[in-house]
Design a protein around this motif. Structure first.
Motif, PDB file in Angstrom:
ATOM      1  N   LYS A 143      13.146  -8.101  -4.403  1.00 59.98           N
ATOM      2  CA  LYS A 143      14.278  -7.384  -3.855  1.00 59.98           C
ATOM      3  C   LYS A 143      13.910  -7.278  -2.316  1.00 59.98           C
ATOM      4  O   LYS A 143      12.746  -7.743  -1.816  1.00 59.98           O
ATOM      5  CB  LYS A 143      14.082  -5.745  -4.115  1.00 59.98           C
ATOM      6  CG  LYS A 143      13.034  -4.907  -3.887  1.00 59.98           C
ATOM      7  CD  LYS A 143      13.187  -3.670  -3.889  1.00 59.98           C
ATOM      8  CE  LYS A 143      13.705  -2.795  -2.966  1.00 59.98           C
ATOM      9  NZ  LYS A 143      13.109  -1.969  -2.083  1.00 59.98           N
ATOM     10  N   HIS A 173      10.189  -3.700  -9.522  1.00 59.62           N
ATOM     11  CA  HIS A 173       8.886  -3.461 -10.032  1.00 59.62           C
ATOM     12  C   HIS A 173       8.803  -2.082 -10.539  1.00 59.62           C
ATOM     13  O   HIS A 173       7.895  -1.893 -11.569  1.00 59.62           O
ATOM     14  CB  HIS A 173       7.969  -3.520  -8.686  1.00 59.62           C
ATOM     15  CG  HIS A 173       7.810  -2.401  -8.093  1.00 59.62           C
ATOM     16  ND1 HIS A 173       8.582  -2.540  -6.787  1.00 59.62           N
ATOM     17  CD2 HIS A 173       7.017  -1.597  -8.023  1.00 59.62           C
ATOM     18  CE1 HIS A 173       8.333  -1.138  -6.112  1.00 59.62           C
ATOM     19  NE2 HIS A 173       7.321  -0.668  -6.774  1.00 59.62           N
ATOM     20  N   LYS A 177       6.505  -0.425 -14.552  1.00 53.69           N
ATOM     21  CA  LYS A 177       5.850   0.744 -14.586  1.00 53.69           C
ATOM     22  C   LYS A 177       5.429   1.232 -16.071  1.00 53.69           C
ATOM     23  O   LYS A 177       6.376   1.312 -16.784  1.00 53.69           O
ATOM     24  CB  LYS A 177       6.140   1.738 -13.616  1.00 53.69           C
ATOM     25  CG  LYS A 177       5.906   1.402 -12.259  1.00 53.69           C
ATOM     26  CD  LYS A 177       6.359   2.650 -11.413  1.00 53.69           C
ATOM     27  CE  LYS A 177       6.431   2.058  -9.773  1.00 53.69           C
ATOM     28  NZ  LYS A 177       4.988   2.250  -9.091  1.00 53.69           N
ATOM     29  N   ARG A 218       7.111  -2.066   8.296  1.00 56.36           N
ATOM     30  CA  ARG A 218       8.558  -2.726   7.750  1.00 56.36           C
ATOM     31  C   ARG A 218       9.754  -1.893   8.537  1.00 56.36           C
ATOM     32  O   ARG A 218      10.575  -1.771   8.029  1.00 56.36           O
ATOM     33  CB  ARG A 218       8.733  -2.621   6.060  1.00 56.36           C
ATOM     34  CG  ARG A 218       7.470  -3.294   5.708  1.00 56.36           C
ATOM     35  CD  ARG A 218       7.862  -3.388   4.116  1.00 56.36           C
ATOM     36  NE  ARG A 218       8.397  -1.785   3.760  1.00 56.36           N
ATOM     37  CZ  ARG A 218       9.128  -1.865   2.680  1.00 56.36           C
ATOM     38  NH1 ARG A 218       9.719  -2.575   2.175  1.00 56.36           N
ATOM     39  NH2 ARG A 218       9.404  -0.510   2.185  1.00 56.36           N
ATOM     40  N   TYR A 221      13.182  -3.940   8.888  1.00 54.27           N
ATOM     41  CA  TYR A 221      13.804  -4.015   7.674  1.00 54.27           C
ATOM     42  C   TYR A 221      14.327  -2.530   7.221  1.00 54.27           C
ATOM     43  O   TYR A 221      15.506  -2.392   7.055  1.00 54.27           O
ATOM     44  CB  TYR A 221      13.185  -4.256   6.695  1.00 54.27           C
ATOM     45  CG  TYR A 221      13.536  -3.923   5.247  1.00 54.27           C
ATOM     46  CD1 TYR A 221      14.463  -4.308   4.524  1.00 54.27           C
ATOM     47  CD2 TYR A 221      12.571  -2.929   4.517  1.00 54.27           C
ATOM     48  CE1 TYR A 221      14.818  -3.867   3.435  1.00 54.27           C
ATOM     49  CE2 TYR A 221      13.108  -2.555   3.237  1.00 54.27           C
ATOM     50  CZ  TYR A 221      14.251  -2.937   2.695  1.00 54.27           C
ATOM     51  OH  TYR A 221      14.400  -2.482   1.370  1.00 54.27           O
ATOM     52  N   ASP A 230      17.134   1.196   0.196  1.00 53.23           N
ATOM     53  CA  ASP A 230      15.727   0.741  -0.402  1.00 53.23           C
ATOM     54  C   ASP A 230      15.126   1.310  -1.650  1.00 53.23           C
ATOM     55  O   ASP A 230      14.576   0.848  -2.445  1.00 53.23           O
ATOM     56  CB  ASP A 230      14.679   1.201   0.821  1.00 53.23           C
ATOM     57  CG  ASP A 230      13.307   0.834   0.961  1.00 53.23           C
ATOM     58  OD1 ASP A 230      13.153  -0.568   0.619  1.00 53.23           O
ATOM     59  OD2 ASP A 230      12.395   1.628   0.594  1.00 53.23           O
ATOM     60  N   MET A 231      15.577   2.448  -1.954  1.00 51.61           N
ATOM     61  CA  MET A 231      15.101   2.981  -3.242  1.00 51.61           C
ATOM     62  C   MET A 231      16.174   3.411  -4.199  1.00 51.61           C
ATOM     63  O   MET A 231      15.982   3.362  -5.397  1.00 51.61           O
ATOM     64  CB  MET A 231      14.538   4.534  -2.885  1.00 51.61           C
ATOM     65  CG  MET A 231      13.281   4.106  -1.929  1.00 51.61           C
ATOM     66  SD  MET A 231      12.018   3.154  -2.740  1.00 51.61           S
ATOM     67  CE  MET A 231      11.138   4.477  -3.893  1.00 51.61           C
ATOM     68  N   HIS A 235      15.621   1.237  -7.500  1.00 56.33           N
ATOM     69  CA  HIS A 235      14.488   1.831  -8.269  1.00 56.33           C
ATOM     70  C   HIS A 235      15.206   3.227  -9.166  1.00 56.33           C
ATOM     71  O   HIS A 235      14.990   3.389 -10.108  1.00 56.33           O
ATOM     72  CB  HIS A 235      13.353   2.227  -7.510  1.00 56.33           C
ATOM     73  CG  HIS A 235      12.689   1.221  -6.842  1.00 56.33           C
ATOM     74  ND1 HIS A 235      12.733  -0.306  -7.379  1.00 56.33           N
ATOM     75  CD2 HIS A 235      12.089   0.971  -5.745  1.00 56.33           C
ATOM     76  CE1 HIS A 235      12.013  -0.884  -6.489  1.00 56.33           C
ATOM     77  NE2 HIS A 235      11.645  -0.203  -5.465  1.00 56.33           N
ATOM     78  N   LYS A 326      10.539   9.492   2.259  1.00 54.74           N
ATOM     79  CA  LYS A 326       9.245   9.034   2.972  1.00 54.74           C
ATOM     80  C   LYS A 326       8.599   9.981   3.589  1.00 54.74           C
ATOM     81  O   LYS A 326       9.309  11.059   4.041  1.00 54.74           O
ATOM     82  CB  LYS A 326       9.349   7.852   4.107  1.00 54.74           C
ATOM     83  CG  LYS A 326      10.058   6.601   3.557  1.00 54.74           C
ATOM     84  CD  LYS A 326       9.141   5.577   3.121  1.00 54.74           C
ATOM     85  CE  LYS A 326       9.730   4.089   2.604  1.00 54.74           C
ATOM     86  NZ  LYS A 326       8.985   3.494   1.413  1.00 54.74           N
ATOM     87  N   ARG A 331       2.635  12.229  -2.808  1.00 49.64           N
ATOM     88  CA  ARG A 331       3.152  10.955  -3.481  1.00 49.64           C
ATOM     89  C   ARG A 331       3.230  11.664  -5.057  1.00 49.64           C
ATOM     90  O   ARG A 331       2.510  11.958  -5.803  1.00 49.64           O
ATOM     91  CB  ARG A 331       2.062  10.025  -3.607  1.00 49.64           C
ATOM     92  CG  ARG A 331       2.621   8.814  -4.254  1.00 49.64           C
ATOM     93  CD  ARG A 331       1.680   7.598  -4.208  1.00 49.64           C
ATOM     94  NE  ARG A 331       2.196   6.447  -4.787  1.00 49.64           N
ATOM     95  CZ  ARG A 331       1.535   5.768  -5.883  1.00 49.64           C
ATOM     96  NH1 ARG A 331       0.598   6.029  -6.186  1.00 49.64           N
ATOM     97  NH2 ARG A 331       2.318   4.552  -6.108  1.00 49.64           N
ATOM     98  N   GLN A 363       4.093   8.592 -11.139  1.00 50.75           N
ATOM     99  CA  GLN A 363       2.999   8.739 -10.168  1.00 50.75           C
ATOM    100  C   GLN A 363       2.528  10.126  -9.647  1.00 50.75           C
ATOM    101  O   GLN A 363       3.407  10.845  -9.697  1.00 50.75           O
ATOM    102  CB  GLN A 363       3.668   8.032  -9.043  1.00 50.75           C
ATOM    103  CG  GLN A 363       3.345   6.386  -9.330  1.00 50.75           C
ATOM    104  CD  GLN A 363       4.406   5.588  -8.356  1.00 50.75           C
ATOM    105  OE1 GLN A 363       4.498   4.249  -8.639  1.00 50.75           O
ATOM    106  NE2 GLN A 363       5.041   6.057  -7.448  1.00 50.75           N
TER     107      GLN A 363
HETATM  108  C1  BG6 Z   1       9.546  -0.667  -2.575  1.00 55.51           C
HETATM  109  C2  BG6 Z   1      10.326  -0.014  -1.324  1.00 55.51           C
HETATM  110  O1  BG6 Z   1      10.622  -1.555  -3.283  1.00 55.51           O
HETATM  111  O2  BG6 Z   1       9.002   0.473  -3.033  1.00 55.51           O
HETATM  112  C3  BG6 Z   1       9.269   0.719  -0.523  1.00 55.51           C
HETATM  113  O3  BG6 Z   1      10.901  -1.239  -0.443  1.00 55.51           O
HETATM  114  C4  BG6 Z   1       8.601   1.650  -1.206  1.00 55.51           C
HETATM  115  O4  BG6 Z   1       9.763   1.389   0.796  1.00 55.51           O
HETATM  116  C5  BG6 Z   1       8.098   1.167  -2.748  1.00 55.51           C
HETATM  117  O5  BG6 Z   1       7.381   2.383  -0.646  1.00 55.51           O
HETATM  118  C6  BG6 Z   1       7.520   2.133  -3.511  1.00 55.51           C
HETATM  119  O6  BG6 Z   1       6.828   1.649  -4.669  1.00 55.51           O
HETATM  120  P1  BG6 Z   1       5.655   2.416  -5.591  1.00 55.51           P
HETATM  121  O7  BG6 Z   1       5.571   1.338  -6.375  1.00 55.51           O
HETATM  122  O8  BG6 Z   1       4.471   2.694  -4.529  1.00 55.51           O
HETATM  123  O9  BG6 Z   1       6.245   3.528  -5.824  1.00 55.51           O
END
Ligand code: BG6
Length: 477
Positions: A143, A173, A177, A218, A221, A230-231, A235, A326, A331, A363
């Motif tokens: 991505k 990704h 998970k 980044r 971007y 981005d998310m 995701h 962010k 987290r 997470q």
């Molecule tokens: C990425 C985003 O695809 O996923 C990032 O571009 C983000 O901005 C990241 O921080 C988060 O991934 P993970 O696995 O750390 O939750």
């Protein structure tokens, strides 16, 4: 179980993702014995590098990003022996015939494009014109897959000019998970949940992906993308699909992906009132977003929360609330499935009762929690209390089983030829088709994001999104 022998070519081998995730992932697979004798990894980038310089780069990356494992020097050297480097100029002509010479005719070929999306098309075309790609080869792309529907369509078209859809592996990704896959096992390998998994029994669903980190290096971007691109479009959309989809008829890549596409197509348009965009401001020793990216006028969101309705038989009347951002206080990524209250309560009211919930944690500590109501233990009469039944995957792993990073799992799936955990072209396009009008809506309104303190829980208005419906977010911690 070792996979079949393969040649894996990684374009962009000196980049951040390759050094941080792909190389450590492959090394870890080597350590657990999953890479066969005949596994070869060919790194490629634009710069000239001797084999010894390349090996130093890989060694340093592993020491930095897989420190515990890389201390095993015998294993590290054996891994380095599987690696070679070739300089390829993705936009010019150089290096392709050298690459062709390194590839063996009788093993699986996979090309991992860990490069800017603007190079996907040129590399795919060169692989073809130089006779390097075979009908069995696989191409893996990272991505961002497009910036909007139009760019995603043209990326798809460029890739499909040279590869068939069954050869294209689009990485998200999050699908690699552990908990995300467990969501499918939880839903479809148990008879317990599925009868309750609908609007009759579920009041609402919350999907939170909160990050404590900022945008790091980044900024350029990110400032052009924002949290939605981005998310959310990728995701969070995947998490929503796996939570909401109908049971597929079998665990085949297309059966699963067909069901996910149906969910995206059933999403109702989101009103601008149901979206809260935020941008973090300076607080608790953190710079503000605008200072960090060096753009004082930026209207890019570093946080977004929204209420999404799925217009189908299963979910009508059960909203899905999504939020991600962010520089938040913790987290914390989780899916919270909130069940409805019993229709008739015979017990004294329990102050502060939150209700039954199934919490699927991605997470930081992957696991599942079930919040349930019991009688408060002891002699105080029949009073209610809420307790949680907790299961952490780390504790539940069978002896000797090794936790796997998302990238390791996905790379091995590429070699095995299993596309289940990769996004299909129409799926990505459907997600953009949903996201584009929302992004256009706030751009047209020249909307400024709501400020929130770095290290906080996001803008006040994001809390209101649920409060006004008589609900509240689960705390991020
Ligand atoms: C990425 C985003 O695809 O996923 C990032 O571009 C983000 O901005 C990241 O921080 C988060 O991934 P993970 O696995 O750390 O939750």
């Amino acid at each position: 179980i070792p996979v079949d022998p393969f040649d894996l070519v990684i374009f962009g081998i000196t980049g951040d993702l390759a050094r941080r995730k792909i190389l450590p992932g492959l090394f870890h697979r080597a350590l657990v014995g999953q890479l066969p004798e005949g596994a070869r990894v060919i790194g490629s980038a634009r710069s000239d590098m001797e084999q010894s310089e390349f090996q130093d780069m890989v060694r340093n990356s592993l020491l930095e990003f897989a420190p515990g494992t890389a201390a095993d020097t015998d294993a590290l050297n054996a891994f380095l022996d599987k690696l070679s480097y070739v300089r390829v100029d993705a936009t010019g002509g150089g290096g392709w015939s050298e690459l062709a010479k390194l590839l063996r005719p009788d093993v699986i070929r996979a090309f991992y494009l860990s490069v800017s999306p603007s190079l996907f098309g040129p590399i795919a075309a060169s692989l073809n014109t130089h006779g390097i790609a075979t009908p069995q080869s696989r191409i893996v792309v990272e991505k961002p897959f497009g910036h909007d529907l139009e760019t995603a369509r043209s990326l798809n078209a460029e890739l499909r000019r040279n590869f068939d859809e069954h050869q294209i592996y689009r990485i998200d990704h999050y699908l690699g998970k552990e908990t995300v896959q467990n969501l499918m096992a939880l839903r479809f390998a148990n008879s317990l949940w599925e009868p309750l998994w609908n609007a009759t029994h579920i009041d609402h669903v919350q999907i939170t992906v909160a990050e404590s980190i900022g945008v790091g290096g980044r900024g350029d971007y990110y400032d052009r993308s924002g949290a939605m691109r981005d998310m959310v479009q990728n995701h969070l959309m995947q998490l929503l699909c796996l939570t909401a989809m109908e049971p597929p008829s079998k665990l085949s890549p297309n059966a699963v992906r067909d069901e996910k596409v149906k969910v995206i197509e059933a999403l109702e348009p989101v009103a601008q009132d149901d979206i809260v965009r935020g941008q973090y401001r300076q607080a608790a020793g953190n710079d503000s977003y605008v200072d960090h990216v060096g753009n004082p006028d930026s209207r890019t969101e570093s946080f977004v929360a929204m209420k999404v309705n799925i217009g189908n038989w299963r979910w009508a009347g059960t909203p899905f609330y999504l939020r991600t951002g962010k520089k938040l206080r913790a987290r914390c990524s989780e899916i919270v499935v909130m069940f409805r209250d019993p229709p008739h309560m015979i017990f004294p009211k329990l102050e502060g009762r939150r209700g039954n919930a199934l919490i699927i944690r991605l997470q930081p500590d992957e696991g599942i929690t079930l919040r349930t109501t019991i009688k408060e233990p002891g002699p105080g009469g029949l009073r209610l209390a809420e307790v949680t039944l907790d299961m952490t995957f780390a504790d539940a792993l069978s002896d000797g089983a090794e936790a796997q990073d998302a990238y390791e799992r996905l790379i091995m799936d590429v070699i095995r030829g299993d596309q289940t955990l990769f996004m299909r072209g129409d799926e990505v396009e459907a997600a953009w088709e949903w996201a584009d009008p929302l992004i256009a809506g706030w751009a047209e309104a020249h909307q400024r994001p709501h400020p929130y303190d770095a290290g906080g829980s996001g803008p006040e208005d994001a809390l209101m999104l649920l409060h006004r419906d008589g609900r509240r977010w689960r705390e991020m911690d």
